[in-house]
Structure formats: structure tokens, C-alpha cells
Design a protein around this motif. Structure first.
Motif, short mmCIF file in Angstrom:
data_model
loop_
_atom_site.label_atom_id
_atom_site.label_comp_id
_atom_site.label_asym_id
_atom_site.label_seq_id
_atom_site.Cartn_x
_atom_site.Cartn_y
_atom_site.Cartn_z
N ALA A 236 83.14 146.30 -86.73
CA ALA A 236 82.72 146.95 -85.49
C ALA A 236 82.79 148.47 -85.63
O ALA A 236 81.92 149.20 -85.13
CB ALA A 236 83.58 146.47 -84.33
N ASN A 237 83.80 148.95 -86.32
CA ASN A 237 83.96 150.39 -86.53
C ASN A 237 82.81 150.98 -87.34
O ASN A 237 82.32 152.06 -87.04
CB ASN A 237 85.30 150.63 -87.24
N TYR A 238 82.37 150.28 -88.38
CA TYR A 238 81.26 150.80 -89.20
C TYR A 238 79.99 150.99 -88.37
O TYR A 238 79.21 151.91 -88.62
CB TYR A 238 80.95 149.85 -90.36
N GLU A 239 79.80 150.14 -87.37
CA GLU A 239 78.60 150.22 -86.54
C GLU A 239 78.74 151.22 -85.40
O GLU A 239 77.75 151.51 -84.72
CB GLU A 239 78.29 148.83 -85.95
N THR A 240 79.96 151.75 -85.19
CA THR A 240 80.20 152.58 -84.01
C THR A 240 80.88 153.91 -84.37
O THR A 240 80.21 154.90 -84.65
CB THR A 240 81.02 151.79 -82.97
N PHE A 241 82.20 153.93 -84.41
CA PHE A 241 82.92 155.18 -84.67
C PHE A 241 82.83 155.61 -86.14
O PHE A 241 82.93 156.79 -86.45
CB PHE A 241 84.40 155.02 -84.28
N ASP A 242 82.70 154.67 -87.03
CA ASP A 242 82.59 154.90 -88.47
C ASP A 242 83.74 155.76 -89.01
O ASP A 242 83.54 156.68 -89.79
CB ASP A 242 81.24 155.55 -88.81
N ASN A 243 84.94 155.44 -88.61
CA ASN A 243 86.13 156.11 -89.13
C ASN A 243 86.58 155.36 -90.38
O ASN A 243 87.42 154.46 -90.32
CB ASN A 243 87.24 156.12 -88.07
N THR A 244 86.01 155.74 -91.51
CA THR A 244 86.31 155.01 -92.75
C THR A 244 87.69 155.33 -93.30
O THR A 244 88.28 154.52 -94.02
CB THR A 244 85.25 155.32 -93.82
N GLU A 245 88.24 156.51 -92.94
CA GLU A 245 89.58 156.86 -93.43
C GLU A 245 90.63 155.89 -92.88
O GLU A 245 91.58 155.54 -93.58
CB GLU A 245 89.93 158.30 -93.03
N LEU A 246 90.46 155.47 -91.63
CA LEU A 246 91.44 154.56 -91.05
C LEU A 246 91.37 153.18 -91.73
O LEU A 246 92.40 152.54 -91.94
CB LEU A 246 91.23 154.43 -89.55
N VAL A 247 90.17 152.75 -92.05
CA VAL A 247 90.03 151.49 -92.79
C VAL A 247 90.71 151.61 -94.15
O VAL A 247 91.47 150.73 -94.58
CB VAL A 247 88.55 151.10 -92.97
N LYS A 248 90.45 152.72 -94.83
CA LYS A 248 91.05 152.94 -96.15
C LYS A 248 92.57 152.94 -96.06
O LYS A 248 93.25 152.32 -96.90
CB LYS A 248 90.57 154.27 -96.74
N ARG A 249 93.11 153.59 -95.05
CA ARG A 249 94.56 153.64 -94.86
C ARG A 249 95.12 152.22 -94.76
O ARG A 249 96.13 151.88 -95.40
CB ARG A 249 94.89 154.43 -93.60
N CYS A 250 94.46 151.38 -93.98
CA CYS A 250 94.96 150.02 -93.76
C CYS A 250 94.86 149.17 -95.02
O CYS A 250 95.76 148.39 -95.33
CB CYS A 250 94.20 149.37 -92.61
#
Length: 523
Positions: A236-250
Motif C-alpha cells: 500500500a505504501n508503494y502505491e501511496t506515500f512511497d516511503n521506501t526508507e521505512l520499508v528498508k528499515r523494517c
């Protein structure tokens, strides 16, 4: 599902990976929110959860003039669900303050949490998660800043006692909301369908409020990084906020804290130094592969792939050790399969499908990492062939699961997602599923409803997928949801996996996916 206690499990701490997780820690964005109105929480039989918020006779504009003594209360409505910290100014009026002020604060994401407060609590989760505080104040005036973070829309303040000689006055209530992302940076959908558009708005708010220092499963309770939630939040994030750093952190947090035997935990505590939970699910460990594959596909970040590929490989290699001589998964009781909070169906066929599903992603990762895929391709073909031979009932055109050859919805959905059958056969399978297993009942979570909808979209049943979104998530909207819930059975609204509606999470990460599904498959 029973609580797991695996205190003898030893975990790795890969400091290099954990340092990269820390380097991607977000800077939170803060916003001051003033209450929109004062309300009364009242019993309401027409509400699915039994309570509603009605406009109070008191006026927010006149708040500083009200004098509250023993037994009096006020309830603020923030106007929307928020996550953050609450403060309020308190003064005394009347005679000198001859006793402490004793207050009870109750925070509710929905009216039901405030409505049932005071009833005996018999839930299976700790009562300490109930969002309430009992506070003594010795000196007034003061501005009380509550130190804990809350997820809420409604805030009730009860005066347990003051003194017969004086009363309390309240003013300047405010809530400092926080998130890793700015909701205003995403434009809600305008589909022409008012209900779909509102579902999208609520999905975005749900995702926004769960994006904190990590992707939390729910900001009210647990507040942990769960991998089952992460993989859906990330989509959902990729389609909206696109905060990839937070995904990477997790991803780095999970990769940096795997068990000594290789398996990745289901969740990580992140309030202080990150600590892995001693709970393991067969499917959740494998979903690390899925989440990493989605991330690499979206970002083309091959440095992260290089760092985390060995951890992903361990998940697959350990899972394949559970495959028997018939090329079927033989589950280890210490590694159960989650699926959904409804527990009354066999999970073995679903485990087989999940292994195939994630093995496909792992082969893609292996190819991107420029490593040999031949043996894994051979294994994939064997798993598919055995699944079709042993688990597919051609007469019923449905998959069976377990020793009793149970036919359940979870098995069919995950076999579709895993593409065990060819494209035309998948379409016929989903057509049969709709004819024999719809309308959907007995499913407890948006987590599994997401997979049903995605299976419909994947097999070109677009109208059916949209209708299911509207019937399920739309029902929560019709019940005035500002964010989507952890658990919800439309046929049994009082359902709680923990035995109490008071402890349910009403803003939960795995429920945010209409924002993804609509953008990927509909718009």
C-alpha cells in the motif's frame, strides 16, 4: 491460537544489518490537533458495536467555564483518528485546594471502548493495554501533559474526586499527532463511487497512522513490527506515500535478528533496542522473502538485496526441510500457519500454497542476485506437480486439505495466488469458489479478505472484487470507521479474537490494503 513461549531460542544480532536499520529511522512529522466537539458516548442498539457518539449539551467553546466535581465527566471528539500525545490545562475554582484532584482518562478509537469501560475485563490479552490512566494531581493550576502515546478519536475525562469545597476547570485541550509520513502528500482516489472513495480515504488514514518509527501493526496495542502486516503495508505504501526508507528499515530489523537456526521471528519489539519475539509462524518467516522481493522490484535496490539475500535463503532452505517424500509440507507444530484469526479450518494445503508462492519470489530474488536457480526451479516444479496430484480434487474442481480432505476457502485462495493451476484453470477455480463458497462468512480479518479480493482481481473477476471491498470494508465505513479494524466479522460484529471488544485494535495495518488494491487493479 495459543501463545508461544520459546525462551530457549537463541537469536543472532547482526550488527551491520541493525546499523543499516537504524540509519533509515524516520524523522516523525508532528501536527497539533484541537478537539472538534464535546460528545456523550451512549448505548445504541442500531450500532454494530453497541455504542455511538452523540453531540453533548455542553459546548466546546464554553469549556473553560464548566466546573466539574466528583462524578462529572467530559468527552472530547478529535474529529478523526489520531496517534500521539494529549495535554490539557486544569485549574481549581472555589475554596482552597484541600485535597488532590483524582482523574480517570479513557482513550477510545471507537465509542465502544469508552462505553464498555468499567465493565469486568475478561480478555486474553493483558489488561494493561486498555487505554486509560488514573492520575492524582496535587497542585493546580497546571498543564497536564500525559507521557504515554495514545491512538484515539475520543478522550473522556472523569473526575473521580476532588473535594466538596472546590471543583476543577479544564481548558486548552490539544493532541500532538505524529506519523512518519504526511497524509496531505497523497491524493485520495476519485472513482465516481462515493463509497469506494471513502474506503480509500480511510485506508490511507489507517496506513498513515500505522507508519511510525516502524510499520506498526496497530498504534493502540502491540505497536510492534509484524512481518505479516509489513508485507501488506509496504504494498500500500508503494502505491501511496512511497516511503521506501521505512520499508528498508523494517527489512533490516528482521534480517538482523533471525534465530540461530535461521528462522525469522513473526515480530520485533522496537520501543527500545530492537528485540525479536520468541514466536514463529511458518508463513510469516517465508513472507520475509515476499516482502524483500516486492521491495527490490519496486526500488531496484540491489545493495539491500545483497545484504539480505542470505537471510531470505535461510527461510526457504529451512522451509524446504519440512517437505516430505511426497513433496508435500509436513508442518512442524512449533511453526504453525496463521492465515486468519478464525481457527476452525485445516491449514496444511494453505502451507503448501504459501511455500510455492514464496518459492516463486525467491527464484526471482536468486536470479536478481546473479545466483544459480536450477535446483530451486526443479523443486518448484515438483511441488506444483505433487500439489496437483495429491491435493486437487478434479471432480469438485477444488483443493482439499489435511487427512480428512477438508475443502475450505483459505486453501482455494492461496492456490490461486500461488498459481498452482494454469491461467484458465485458475479462472475456473475462482468461478467455482464464488458459486460454492460465497457469500464469504467465518473469516475474521481484513488480512484474509485482502487475499480473497486479490485472488478475484488476478483471475479477472474485477466486479466481484470491487463488490467484496464495498461489502466488507464498506460495512466498517457505514459503522463510522475513521480507520479500518484488526478484526471484523460482518455476520458477528461482536467478534473479538481476544474475548473483548475493549482490547481490539480499530486502526490496524493489515486492513489498509484497499488503497493498494484499487490503485493496482481498478484505477
Amino acid at each position: 491460537m495459543e501463545f508461544q513461549t520459546n525462551t530457549t531460542v537463541e537469536f543472532n544480532r547482526h550488527t551491520d544489518l541493525l546499523e543499516k536499520a537504524n540509519s533509515n529511522r524516520p524523522h516523525l512529522i508532528y501536527q497539533t490537533v484541537k478537539p472538534a466537539r464535546l460528545v456523550d458516548i451512549v448505548a445504541d442498539s442500531s450500532s454494530a458495536l453497541g455504542y455511538t457518539a452523540k453531540e453533548a449539551k455542553q459546548s466546546l467553546a464554553k469549556l473553560p467555564t464548566y466546573q466539574l466535581g466528583k462524578g462529572d465527566s467530559i468527552t472530547f471528539d478529535l474529529g478523526n483518528h489520531e496517534v500521539g500525545h494529549f495535554s490539557i490545562h486544569i485549574n481549581a475554582c472555589g475554596s482552597p485546594m484541600d485535597a488532590p484532584l483524582y482523574l480517570h482518562f479513557i482513550f477510545g478509537e471507537l465509542p465502544v471502548e469508552i462505553g464498555v469501560n468499567g465493565e469486568p475485563y475478561n480478555g486474553v490479552l493483558s489488561q494493561s493495554w486498555l487505554a486509560e490512566e488514573f492520575i492524582h494531581i496535587d497542585k493546580l493550576p497546571t498543564t497536564l501533559e500525559l507521557p504515554r502515546r495514545y491512538a484515539c478519536r475520543y478522550i473522556k475525562i472523569e473526575v473521580i474526586d476532588s473535594s466538596p469545597k472546590w471543583k476543577a476547570q479544564f481548558s486548552h485541550p490539544q493532541f500532538i499527532a505524529e506519523s512518519a509520513v504526511d497524509l496531505n502528500t497523497v491524493t485520495p482516489l476519485k472513482t465516481g463511487d462515493q463509497l469506494l472513495d471513502r474506503i480509500d480515504e480511510v485506508s490511507l488514514k489507517t496506513l498513515h497512522d500505522c507508519m511510525q518509527d516502524v510499520f506498526e501493526d496497530g498504534p493502540k496495542r502491540d505497536r510492534r513490527l509484524w512481518i505479516g502486516d509489513l508485507r501488506l503495508q509496504a504494498l500500500a505504501n508503494y502505491e501511496t506515500f512511497d516511503n521506501t526508507e521505512l520499508v528498508k528499515r523494517c527489512l533490516y530489523l528482521f534480517g538482523g535478528l533471525n534465530a540461530k537456526d535461521g528462522w525469522i521471528t513473526t515480530n520485533v519489539f522496537t520501543q527500545n533496542e530492537p528485540v525479536p519475539d520468541d514466536t514463529f509462524f511458518f508463513d510469516y518467516s517465508l513472507f520475509f522473502i515476499d516482502a524483500l522481493a516486492d521491495y527490490v522490484e519496486h526500488t531496484k535496490d540491489y545493495t539491500t538485496l545483497t545484504d539480505l539475500y542470505p537471510i531470505a535463503k535461510l527461510q526457504m532452505d529451512e522451509a524446504l526441510k519440512l517437505v516430505d517424500s511426497n513433496n508435500l509440507v509436513s508442518l512442524d507444530p512449533s511453526r504453525p500457519v496463521f492465515v486468519d484469526w478464525s481457527m476452525d479450518f485445516d491449514r496444511s494445503a494453505r502451507a503448501q500454497a504459501i511455500l510455492i508462492y514464496t518459492l516463486r519470489h525467491f527464484i526471482s530474488l536468486t536470479s536478481s542476485a546473479n545466483k544459480q536457480t536450477t535446483s530451486y526451479n526443479n523443486t518448484l516444479n515438483k511441488l506444483i506437480e505433487s500439489t496437483r496430484s495429491h491435493l486437487f480434487d478434479k471432480q469438485k474442481n477444488l483443493f482439499v486439505s489435511g487427512p480428512n480432505k477438508e475443502v475450505n476457502l483459505a486453501s482455494q485462495i492461496w492456490m490461486v495466488l500461488a498459481q498452482v493451476l494454469d491461467e484458465n484453470e485458475n479462472v475456473e477455480l475462482m468461478k467455482n469458489v464464488q458459486n460454492t463458497m460465497f457469500p464469504v462468512t467465518g473469516i475474521a480479518t481484513p488480512y484474509f479478505y485482502h487475499h480473497i479480493v486479490e485472488a478475484l482481481f488476478m483471475t479477472n473477476f474485477k466486479t466481484a472484487g470491487i463488490n467484496l471491498i464495498k461489502r466488507y470494508w464498506g460495512k466498517m465505513v457505514q459503522e463510522d470507521a475513521d480507520t479500518f479494524w484488526e478484526a471484523f466479522k460482518p455476520e458477528d460484529p461482536s467478534f473479538s479474537p481476544y474475548g473483548s471488544l475493549a482490547i481490539n485494535s480499530y486502526c490496524h495495518a493489515w486492513s489498509c490494503t484497499p488503497a493498494y488494491l484499487l490503485r493496482k487493479y481498478v484505477i
